[in-house]
Design an enzyme around this catalytic site. Sequence first.
Site, short mmCIF file in Angstrom:
data_model
loop_
_atom_site.label_atom_id
_atom_site.label_comp_id
_atom_site.label_asym_id
_atom_site.label_seq_id
_atom_site.Cartn_x
_atom_site.Cartn_y
_atom_site.Cartn_z
N ASP A 90 0.86 -1.18 0.00
CA ASP A 90 0.00 0.00 0.00
C ASP A 90 0.90 1.24 0.00
O ASP A 90 2.11 1.15 0.17
CB ASP A 90 -1.01 -0.04 1.14
N SER A 91 0.29 2.38 -0.23
CA SER A 91 1.08 3.58 -0.51
C SER A 91 1.46 4.37 0.73
O SER A 91 2.25 5.29 0.66
CB SER A 91 0.26 4.50 -1.41
N GLY A 92 0.88 4.02 1.86
CA GLY A 92 1.10 4.80 3.06
C GLY A 92 0.02 5.85 3.30
O GLY A 92 -0.04 6.45 4.38
N GLY A 93 -0.83 6.07 2.30
CA GLY A 93 -1.87 7.09 2.43
C GLY A 93 -2.78 6.84 3.63
O GLY A 93 -3.07 7.75 4.41
N PHE A 94 -3.18 5.57 3.79
CA PHE A 94 -4.10 5.26 4.89
C PHE A 94 -3.46 5.57 6.25
O PHE A 94 -4.10 6.17 7.12
CB PHE A 94 -4.53 3.79 4.83
N ASP A 145 -3.09 8.19 -1.97
CA ASP A 145 -4.43 8.75 -2.05
C ASP A 145 -4.72 9.52 -0.77
O ASP A 145 -3.90 9.52 0.15
CB ASP A 145 -5.47 7.64 -2.24
N GLN A 187 -11.97 7.17 -4.15
CA GLN A 187 -12.43 7.69 -2.86
C GLN A 187 -13.87 8.18 -3.00
O GLN A 187 -14.54 7.88 -3.97
CB GLN A 187 -11.48 8.81 -2.40
N GLY A 214 -11.43 4.31 1.36
CA GLY A 214 -12.30 5.21 2.12
C GLY A 214 -13.58 4.59 2.64
O GLY A 214 -14.47 5.29 3.11
N ASP A 264 -7.90 -7.15 2.07
CA ASP A 264 -6.87 -7.37 3.08
C ASP A 264 -7.39 -6.87 4.41
O ASP A 264 -8.29 -6.02 4.45
CB ASP A 264 -5.61 -6.55 2.75
N CYS A 302 -11.94 -27.39 10.26
CA CYS A 302 -10.69 -26.74 9.85
C CYS A 302 -9.52 -27.72 9.90
O CYS A 302 -9.42 -28.54 10.81
CB CYS A 302 -10.43 -25.54 10.77
N CYS A 304 -6.23 -26.69 9.86
CA CYS A 304 -5.02 -25.91 10.13
C CYS A 304 -4.15 -26.61 11.18
O CYS A 304 -4.59 -27.55 11.84
CB CYS A 304 -5.39 -24.50 10.60
N CYS A 307 -6.04 -26.77 14.61
CA CYS A 307 -7.24 -27.61 14.73
C CYS A 307 -6.95 -29.10 14.57
O CYS A 307 -7.69 -29.94 15.08
CB CYS A 307 -8.29 -27.16 13.72
N HIS A 333 -4.69 -20.40 12.60
CA HIS A 333 -6.09 -20.81 12.41
C HIS A 333 -6.91 -19.71 11.74
O HIS A 333 -7.64 -19.98 10.77
CB HIS A 333 -6.75 -21.20 13.73
ZN ZN Z 1 -8.06 -24.20 12.43
#
Ligand code: ZN
Length: 372
Positions: A90-94, A145, A187, A214, A264, A302, A304, A307, A333
């Site tokens: 990401d650009s760092g804007g957030f 942005d 935005q 946004g 994300d 699950c 993982c 689990c 998990h």
């Molecule tokens: Zn799991």
Amino acid sequence: MSVFDLVATDGAARAGVLHTMHGDVPTPAFMPVGTKATVKTVDPDELRALGAQIVLGNTYHLHFRPGEELIAELGGLHSFMAWDGPILTDSGGFQVFSLRDTLLQTDDDGVTFRSVYDGTPARFTPELAAAIQTQLGSDVAMCLDICPPPGVPRAVLEQAVRRTTLWAERQRDLPRAPGQLRFAITQGGLDAELRARSSEELAPLDFDGYAIGGLSVGEERAPMFEATTHAAALLPEAKPRYFMGIGDPEGVIEVIARGVDMFDCVLPTRTARTGSALTFEGRLNLRNARFARDPRPLDEACRCPACTRFSRAYIRHLVNQQEILGIRLLSLHNLRFLIDLVGDARRAIERGAFESWRDDALSRLTPQPLET
Ligand SMILES: [Zn+2]
């Protein structure tokens, strides 16, 4: 070669493939967040085994610590963090616009703020955000942005849309790392007219992909999803669409339903650090005494590393004793749970059964009240 191939659609939901220098990413895709060049507590080999296809890095944090020049000297971000799959930065804007009380001044040229690390004034411009990401060598670079907080006056939103377009125009043709893709960010908050304006201004610039920025910044969920429906439909059909910052199971399903391809969130790993697990019984807080003698896995379905081997009782014990393994097992998990959920969504889209899958998944996820 096209950047993105659409494989199947079902209603507004889409299944596709994003092509990058470090491999293909089947979409919809959940992208684990490695803010400081690490998905907290998780080894890159473990990420791969969980099914992660792409991870995020953070321009703001890596610029200040350890610095993009150091990372470039050590071979770029992939080599530095030993992850040879695709990386989006990401650009760092957030961060610039959301880290509390650090913003000093925004103008048409850039933004001045205090570094969250040592309080010294710093300045980001579109040119610097692009140059940092070129040094990092990510597969997908995001435009700088302006992401206003929720509830600001319309004039502030309008100014953010105007400057975000201005900055995107300046970033489009700047130098890139070899094969690097560049996505623009739309935005406009919850304002339908401003969202349309932002998309109409950015779409003709022909970026490799488009993000919906946004939203999911603290506003109510119903209007946020309504704005997502609107915003996604405004974006070019042939380009990947990235919703920035959503990672709860219900939210992920709802944005996929609206035609989003990538998303994300720190939620799976942050939730793990608070001792909670994402499951088809809702969110389980392992600190709760009812798990003290519970021999079951976190989630029955699950597969993982947590689990398949450990009971809720054991993980609760680790969490209560602040053992690092507890956080690691919950992180593994939670990431696996979301990656599997999104994989299930993709298969449902491919067989034209997304709506029934969505109804079933939401009814399994939501009947139990969420524990906090
Ligand atoms: Zn799991």
